[in-house]
Enzyme design. Sequence first.
Site, short mmCIF file in Angstrom:
data_model
loop_
_atom_site.label_atom_id
_atom_site.label_comp_id
_atom_site.label_asym_id
_atom_site.label_seq_id
_atom_site.Cartn_x
_atom_site.Cartn_y
_atom_site.Cartn_z
N ASN A 99 -21.81 -34.05 36.19
CA ASN A 99 -21.62 -32.68 35.72
C ASN A 99 -22.51 -31.74 36.53
O ASN A 99 -23.73 -31.83 36.47
CB ASN A 99 -21.97 -32.60 34.23
CG ASN A 99 -21.84 -31.20 33.67
OD1 ASN A 99 -21.19 -30.33 34.26
ND2 ASN A 99 -22.47 -30.95 32.54
N LYS A 101 -22.73 -28.49 36.14
CA LYS A 101 -23.14 -27.33 35.33
C LYS A 101 -22.95 -26.04 36.14
O LYS A 101 -21.95 -25.90 36.84
CB LYS A 101 -24.56 -27.51 34.82
CG LYS A 101 -24.73 -28.80 34.01
CD LYS A 101 -26.04 -28.85 33.27
CE LYS A 101 -26.11 -30.12 32.44
NZ LYS A 101 -27.34 -30.17 31.61
N HIS A 194 -19.64 -30.39 25.01
CA HIS A 194 -20.99 -30.53 25.54
C HIS A 194 -21.97 -29.74 24.67
O HIS A 194 -21.64 -28.67 24.16
CB HIS A 194 -21.05 -30.05 26.99
CG HIS A 194 -22.32 -30.43 27.70
ND1 HIS A 194 -23.50 -29.75 27.53
CD2 HIS A 194 -22.58 -31.44 28.58
CE1 HIS A 194 -24.44 -30.31 28.28
NE2 HIS A 194 -23.90 -31.34 28.91
N GLU A 196 -24.42 -27.91 25.31
CA GLU A 196 -24.68 -26.54 25.74
C GLU A 196 -23.56 -25.61 25.30
O GLU A 196 -23.82 -24.43 25.00
CB GLU A 196 -24.86 -26.50 27.27
CG GLU A 196 -26.15 -27.17 27.71
CD GLU A 196 -26.21 -27.49 29.19
OE1 GLU A 196 -27.26 -27.98 29.63
OE2 GLU A 196 -25.20 -27.27 29.90
N GLU A 267 -24.82 -37.74 24.18
CA GLU A 267 -25.88 -37.01 24.86
C GLU A 267 -26.77 -36.35 23.82
O GLU A 267 -26.46 -35.27 23.30
CB GLU A 267 -25.28 -35.94 25.79
CG GLU A 267 -24.42 -36.51 26.89
CD GLU A 267 -24.00 -35.44 27.87
OE1 GLU A 267 -24.30 -35.57 29.07
OE2 GLU A 267 -23.37 -34.46 27.44
N GLY A 273 -32.32 -31.95 29.66
CA GLY A 273 -33.13 -30.95 30.36
C GLY A 273 -34.52 -30.76 29.81
O GLY A 273 -35.23 -29.83 30.20
N SER A 313 -31.85 -36.60 30.62
CA SER A 313 -33.14 -36.73 31.32
C SER A 313 -33.36 -38.11 31.91
O SER A 313 -34.47 -38.64 31.87
CB SER A 313 -34.31 -36.35 30.38
OG SER A 313 -34.23 -34.99 30.02
#
Length: 322
Positions: A99, A101, A194, A196, A267, A273, A313
Site C-alpha cells: 500500500n 498510501k 482501511h 485510516e 491491521e 505508523g 509497523s
Amino acid sequence: FFVFCVQSMDLAGTMRAAFIALAFSCSVDAFGIAPSILAQNGGKTCGLSATRYDTVSQPNMRRPDAFQDARQYNGFQPDARRYDGFQPSTRRQTIIAGNWKLNPSSASEAINLLKLLASNFMNHRTPQSAMDNEPEVVVFPPFPYLELALNELRGTGIKVGAQNIGLEMEGPFTGEVAPSMISSLGCDYVMLGHSERRLLYDESDVEINRKVLISLREPNLNVILCVGETLEEYENKLLSSIVDMQLKAALNGVYPGDLRRIVIAYEPVWAIGTGKVATPDQAQAAHLAVRQSLSELYGPEAAQDIRIQYGGSVKADNVDAL
C-alpha cells in the site's frame, strides 16, 4: 499470513531486499508459513504481505443462515445470483501486497519507483520459480498513478489495486470513483475498510459493506478487506469482539461463492505508523479470532480457505520474528 510495513529505509537497498527476501521464510502461524518480505517506497511507508499454503477438506455445502436471502442493505440490493455453495481450493496462494498510501508526491517519482519495482521483480524470477506456485504480488498506488502502474508493470505479473472506491456505481457524485472504473482500467484489487479511512474519514461499517458488495459485482475485481482494533479496545480485551463485529458487518450479503475473491487484512490501529508492533503471539491470536468469526459465518472449511494478512509497523528488525 502477514502484511509487512517498512518505513524510512534506503530505497534501492530495500527494493533489493524485497525480492531477495522472497526466498526466505519466517515463523509459522496456525494456517501457514509466511515468507519474509520487505518493501519500501522512497523513504515512505509501503506495506507488503505474504502467506503460504494449507490443504482443506471438502466443503460444508450449506449457506450460512444470515445469507439465505439476497437482503436489501442500506438501499443496495445485492446481485441475485445464487451459488451451489463454497468450493475450496487445495491451498492458499502466497500474496504480497504493498500500500503506497499518499506517496510519492509526483508522477515522475511514481514512474521511477515502478520501473525499479518491475526490474527487481523480473530479475528475481528464475526458471525454477516459474515452475513453482509463485506468490501473488499487488501494489496499491494512489488513484492518479493507477494507469502508470498498469503500463509500467505490464508483463511482470505484478497486479495493481486501488486504495478505495466510492459508494455509487454512477451518477452526479463529484469526486467519486466507481468499482467499474478501476476494473475497466485493468485493476485486479481494491482495498476497503482501511483504518485510516475509518478513523480519518468516518467510514462506517455500513459504508464499507456497501463498497464490498458493489465491488463484487465486478467479476474481475477482488477485495482486500481491512479490520482491526484501537489500542483502547485492545487493552480492554475487545479484539475478538471488534474484529467479529467488523467482519460480520462488512460481509453482510456476501455469498460463499465470492469468498475466494476476498482477502482479510488484520491491521491493529495501534500498530499502524506508531512504531508499535504486535508480537507473534498477538498476531496469532488475532488471526485465530478472524478465522473463528469467518467460521461462524461460512463454516470451518470456507474459513480455512480465506487468506488473512497482518500489518502494522513491521520492520527489518522484527519481520523474521513475526
